[in-house]
Scaffold this motif. Structure first.
Motif, PDB file in Angstrom:
ATOM      1  N   TYR A 387       0.844  -1.201   0.000  1.00  0.00           N
ATOM      2  CA  TYR A 387       0.000   0.000   0.000  1.00  0.00           C
ATOM      3  C   TYR A 387       0.876   1.247   0.000  1.00  0.00           C
ATOM      4  O   TYR A 387       2.091   1.173   0.185  1.00  0.00           O
ATOM      5  CB  TYR A 387      -0.969  -0.010   1.193  1.00  0.00           C
ATOM      6  N   ASP A 388       0.246   2.393  -0.178  1.00  0.00           N
ATOM      7  CA  ASP A 388       0.948   3.679  -0.227  1.00  0.00           C
ATOM      8  C   ASP A 388       1.467   4.014   1.174  1.00  0.00           C
ATOM      9  O   ASP A 388       0.714   4.417   2.057  1.00  0.00           O
ATOM     10  CB  ASP A 388      -0.057   4.742  -0.704  1.00  0.00           C
ATOM     11  N   TYR A 391       1.084   6.866   4.091  1.00  0.00           N
ATOM     12  CA  TYR A 391       0.055   6.919   5.143  1.00  0.00           C
ATOM     13  C   TYR A 391       0.567   6.436   6.500  1.00  0.00           C
ATOM     14  O   TYR A 391      -0.095   6.648   7.514  1.00  0.00           O
ATOM     15  CB  TYR A 391      -1.194   6.137   4.717  1.00  0.00           C
TER      16      TYR A 391
ATOM     17  N   HIS B  88      -7.098  -0.468   0.278  1.00  0.00           N
ATOM     18  CA  HIS B  88      -6.087   0.575   0.109  1.00  0.00           C
ATOM     19  C   HIS B  88      -6.611   1.895   0.645  1.00  0.00           C
ATOM     20  O   HIS B  88      -7.826   2.125   0.680  1.00  0.00           O
ATOM     21  CB  HIS B  88      -5.720   0.702  -1.379  1.00  0.00           C
ATOM     22  N   PRO B  89      -5.688   2.776   1.026  1.00  0.00           N
ATOM     23  CA  PRO B  89      -6.107   4.080   1.544  1.00  0.00           C
ATOM     24  C   PRO B  89      -7.095   4.788   0.627  1.00  0.00           C
ATOM     25  O   PRO B  89      -8.117   5.305   1.091  1.00  0.00           O
ATOM     26  CB  PRO B  89      -4.791   4.860   1.636  1.00  0.00           C
ATOM     27  N   HIS B  90      -6.821   4.797  -0.669  1.00  0.00           N
ATOM     28  CA  HIS B  90      -7.710   5.533  -1.566  1.00  0.00           C
ATOM     29  C   HIS B  90      -9.113   4.927  -1.576  1.00  0.00           C
ATOM     30  O   HIS B  90     -10.104   5.640  -1.737  1.00  0.00           O
ATOM     31  CB  HIS B  90      -7.125   5.606  -2.980  1.00  0.00           C
ATOM     32  N   GLN B  91      -9.206   3.623  -1.362  1.00  0.00           N
ATOM     33  CA  GLN B  91     -10.534   2.999  -1.329  1.00  0.00           C
ATOM     34  C   GLN B  91     -11.336   3.474  -0.121  1.00  0.00           C
ATOM     35  O   GLN B  91     -12.494   3.857  -0.240  1.00  0.00           O
ATOM     36  CB  GLN B  91     -10.404   1.469  -1.298  1.00  0.00           C
ATOM     37  N   LEU B  93     -10.755   6.166   1.548  1.00  0.00           N
ATOM     38  CA  LEU B  93     -10.962   7.617   1.456  1.00  0.00           C
ATOM     39  C   LEU B  93     -12.094   7.968   0.501  1.00  0.00           C
ATOM     40  O   LEU B  93     -12.816   8.939   0.713  1.00  0.00           O
ATOM     41  CB  LEU B  93      -9.667   8.306   1.001  1.00  0.00           C
ATOM     42  N   GLU B  94     -12.220   7.171  -0.551  1.00  0.00           N
ATOM     43  CA  GLU B  94     -13.326   7.429  -1.487  1.00  0.00           C
ATOM     44  C   GLU B  94     -14.668   7.131  -0.824  1.00  0.00           C
ATOM     45  O   GLU B  94     -15.711   7.618  -1.259  1.00  0.00           O
ATOM     46  CB  GLU B  94     -13.159   6.569  -2.759  1.00  0.00           C
TER      47      GLU B  94
END
Lengths: 539, 539
Positions: A387-388, A391, B88-91, B93-94
């Motif tokens: 993962y990114d 964070y 994932h973070p973006h998931q 966050l969305e």
């Protein structure tokens, strides 16, 4: 409410028990699992010894007693309940009836554990009581409490997204929201929740030092000029404490004079900066306080920011206590200029009523915290995660493991909305205004500083009958100095209310009243005043 | 279990509701008070707006859903439950369906708050799962959890006896007990619970500096010789981090070589001390680690103590991870010599299974912490209180407000006794021995260091079929380096178990298995091994 550990595969009788609904209603149950994992879980709970575990757990089958968390909450909200049941340390250490603090080799019985829990609350202080005014953190927000219970159930660690994905994102979102409220327009600021305002202030000094002298990280303080920090004589002692810890030395934390209201005198700040430069010191950092601990004063941030810009100094605003006022359109003007700060300390566990602890250090510029504290520990912050990893927060912190302080705050924000915080903060300020107006012209009271309070701090002396009308003299001051401690001692012994007192600079002991619990009402303010008069009338 | 906020004067119907016992059994209720304080309490809970408060509270009257804490605990103890549901973070966050992390101006509905709570747990990581091996802190002790719930309900602050009388005494008693277990015979030692091992280690360096160079407190690091600290190349990064923060500089934290087992080589320590002295540096402090983070190695404390005595250096033992073994008569010999240390870090939240956070810094000599950190803030530490103010702890701390970390630990100790901790720690070590014996001779695995583990750390490479039998080469090392991250990523995506990996010095990525959750069994160890093989078979 009981804490009822228990049940298990052998415990199906529970569902058919004859206990009443009312009893159930008052129960808090941590129930064990009715599957094969039961024994193991007993083990986890009770020392990994099935026999002990079963013995202790088994007791619960017949247990109908043992409620304590709910009655404690109920009692705490009642005015008739004492705020505390005071005992001296030696009394508690000798052991109250059935309550022994000593630890032993062998497990205690479950009954005893229950007694221990109940007595821990009994001999404690009800900080959620509407008449507890002793600290800047008071009250007990129920949503916050629920949030904290969930947090402990999740029992994880903020250092990586890997094991705290939701909490890490909640922290990021909440910090961004707080930065927006401060008025920073750049999306890319930074921040972290830390274990209290003192540590947040420490972070601010570390960040300033890293920004101007990054070589300190590798070479230490010996490699740079003699750095000095500036803060007001009314500011929180944590600035000096951090100065000592971080290797500046307390003598290099220069105290700026305040006016009669406890606000920094900007001219004195500039004079002391010039003086330090002339003596060969390198000014680094200025702390402005938004809501001082004792007077509740707000330093004039714009004027201080002008000076910081002129001399290229880091501006920190310690808004640990006053930050909450940013949530109120009526009161936020008191922090005007905060958007010019490089960093801000803001403790939601104070004026926003979040449970202890919840303190944020916020930075306008991204990357400094990381640069300052990063050690790249390979076992935690692997660079080849799926993962990114931007964070992961651990490399920003001076802690390694970090408690989840965000959830209770986030949940309260969700439940109240920004408007809910605003309402509750406005209410606390109205109560202080009420107190101020009530006592300002009475001969029984003398205000420590003139004018309406800016925060909820109302500072006053109670003048007992024997001192009324006596002209100012050393003798009167000495006598007056002893009044507040005496009243406070009587107050704690009677357990009816609690309020802080302290001497300050040349002022003898005075009461510092603060309101941060929105459960307080005018009647509680009236009660406090009457109680001080009752306890002090013969002094 | 539900978190059910609620009830109130209008809510008598609850007791007559038709919900079943079983439903009650699964409920956790924070019930509101049936007296005139109800509205105020609603206000506290829900933003001080009676209307909002009533709206949210009122919803509960019909609410039968909303259980989440108990099912979460139940599920967590089941092997069939996933350890995590990775996103994932973006998931996140969305926004997952119905779960939006953003904060808004207006309150959310109570239903939404419940969904938020449930989803917070759903998308989190089950650190109490018996197959979560990712960190040194794992498991979820039920007594500890109950203790933490009581702690949040009490919501107070450790800085004064005044508002935390019972907790302050519990801390004092527990610290004394820990000092006795370390083997310090003087009754008058000292200590404090801090927010994690990194801060505890920081305290140890501050204490050493204050003992030898008290003038740093007032004059800063510029006033003293160039001080250097010594710690092993396998020690925790917090020593270096503290070196940076406290103004020593990381270059002045000198790393000592370790043998193949990760233990300090005393001869290298002595050589580096002599070298530093020759270069004009002033050696101050040596950190010995009892239980290194990755290898679980125990430094030879007696030999290090001899060197410290010879050169008059402060000896700190970082037993954050290994301290728990002091509770076991079978394993405590691994820390022989710890009684010669000046200070010890010991984290009950690691090997003793206490909830996060619970870390102690212990000192052999009394008075140093106080001397080092004391700032005598008049508003908190009044000298004219009616009780013995030596019980106030705030002036010892670098924090001002301090969370109550002691109660959960104290309660666990009461419930388990010393013997309970011993049993649970021995069990974890047996599981590691089982793992070591299971894989040490198999071609699918290669041990990172030879010999039985001393702590629960078992470090190994999984060798996928494609690399078996391939002679050592740069190419093999590069390929092997990518194996653990790939397996870990697959593991997290399948959510079945979690274990850490890292590179270390010249060693490419390897797994570090640790056991600190006594709920784990041999079957969980078997599962981990099989899972690594399953996920890695095609690599």
């Amino acid at each position: 409410m009981a804490i009822q550990y228990l049940a298990g595969p052998r415990q199906t009788s529970f569902a058919n028990s004859t206990s009443t609904h009312a009893t159930h209603f008052n129960h808090l149950r941590i129930a064990m699992v009715r599957d094969s994992a039961y024994d193991t879980w007993c083990g986890v709970a009770h020392g990994c010894t099935k026999k002990i575990g079963l013995k202790i757990c088994g007791k619960w089958k017949e247990e109908k007693e043992g409620h304590f968390l709910l009655p404690f909450l109920e009692d705490t909200s009642r005015r008739s309940t004492k705020v505390l049941d005071f005992h001296h340390p030696h009394q508690l250490l000798e052991g109250m009836e059935g309550f022994n603090l000593e630890l032993s080799d062998n497990p205690e019985s479950l009954e005893q554990i229950l007694v221990d829990c109940r007595d821990t609350l009994k001999y404690g202080v009800r900080t959620g009581h509407p008449r507890f005014f002793n600290q800047l953190s008071t009250g007990l927000d129920i949503i916050g409490l629920a949030g904290e219970w969930l947090t402990s159930t999740a029992n994880t660690n903020m250092f990586t997204y890997e094991i705290a994905p939701v909490f890490v994102l909640m922290e990021q979102i909440t910090l961004r929201k707080m930065r927006e409220i401060i008025g920073w327009t750049d999306k890319d600021g930074d921040g972290i929740f830390s274990p209290g305002g003192a540590i947040s202030n420490m972070y601010s000094i570390m960040a300033a030092r890293y920004k101007y002298y990054p070589e300190v990280k590798t070479k230490g303080m010996a490699a740079v000029p003699k750095l000095v920090l500036f803060t007001s004589e009314h500011s929180h002692y944590s600035i000096k404490k951090a100065g000592a810890a971080l290797g500046f030395g307390t003598e290099n934390v220069i105290l700026i004079k305040c006016n009669e209201r406890g606000k920094i005198i900007p001219a004195d700040l500039e004079a002391k900066i010039l003086d330090a430069k002339q003596k060969g010191y390198a000014p680094l950092y200025v702390n402005a306080t938004a809501g001082t601990t004792v007077y509740g004063a707000f330093d004039p941030i714009h004027e201080i920011a002008d000076i910081c810009e002129k001399y290229n100094l880091w501006l920190h605003v310690d808004a640990a206590w006053g930050g909450g006022l940013l949530m109120s359109s009526k009161h936020r003007h008191k922090l005007n200029g905060i958007e010019r700060a490089n960093s801000v300390t803001w403790n939601p566990h104070k004026m926003m009523g979040v449970l202890l602890q919840c303190s944020a250090i916020l930075l306008r510029e991204k990357g400094i915290l990381q640069g300052c504290n990063q050690m790249c520990a390979g076992y935690l912050f692997q660079q080849d995660k799926q993962y990114d990893i931007t964070y992961d927060t651990g490399d920003k912190a001076i802690q390694c493991g970090r408690h989840v302080d965000i959830f209770k705050f986030w949940l309260m924000w969700k439940a109240k909305g920004t408007v809910g915080f605003e309402t509750q903060i406005n209410k606390c300020l109205e109560l202080s205004e009420y107190l101020y107006n009530k006592i300002k012209n009475r001969e029984e009271f003398e205000m420590v500083f003139k004018g309406e309070p800016e925060h909820t701090n109302v500072c006053f002396w109670y003048i007992p009958p024997s001192l009324r009308g006596m002209p100012d003299s050393e003798e009167r001051r000495e006598k007056l100095h002893r009044v507040a401690p005496k009243i406070k001692a009587l107050m704690m012994e009677s357990g009816t209310t609690m309020v802080g007192y302290q001497p300050h600079a040349d002022k003898v002991n005075f009461f510092r009243m603060v309101v941060s619990n929105p459960a307080a009402t005018k009647s509680d303010i009236d009660f406090l005043v009457e109680e001080i008069e009752r306890l002090g009338q013969d002094l």
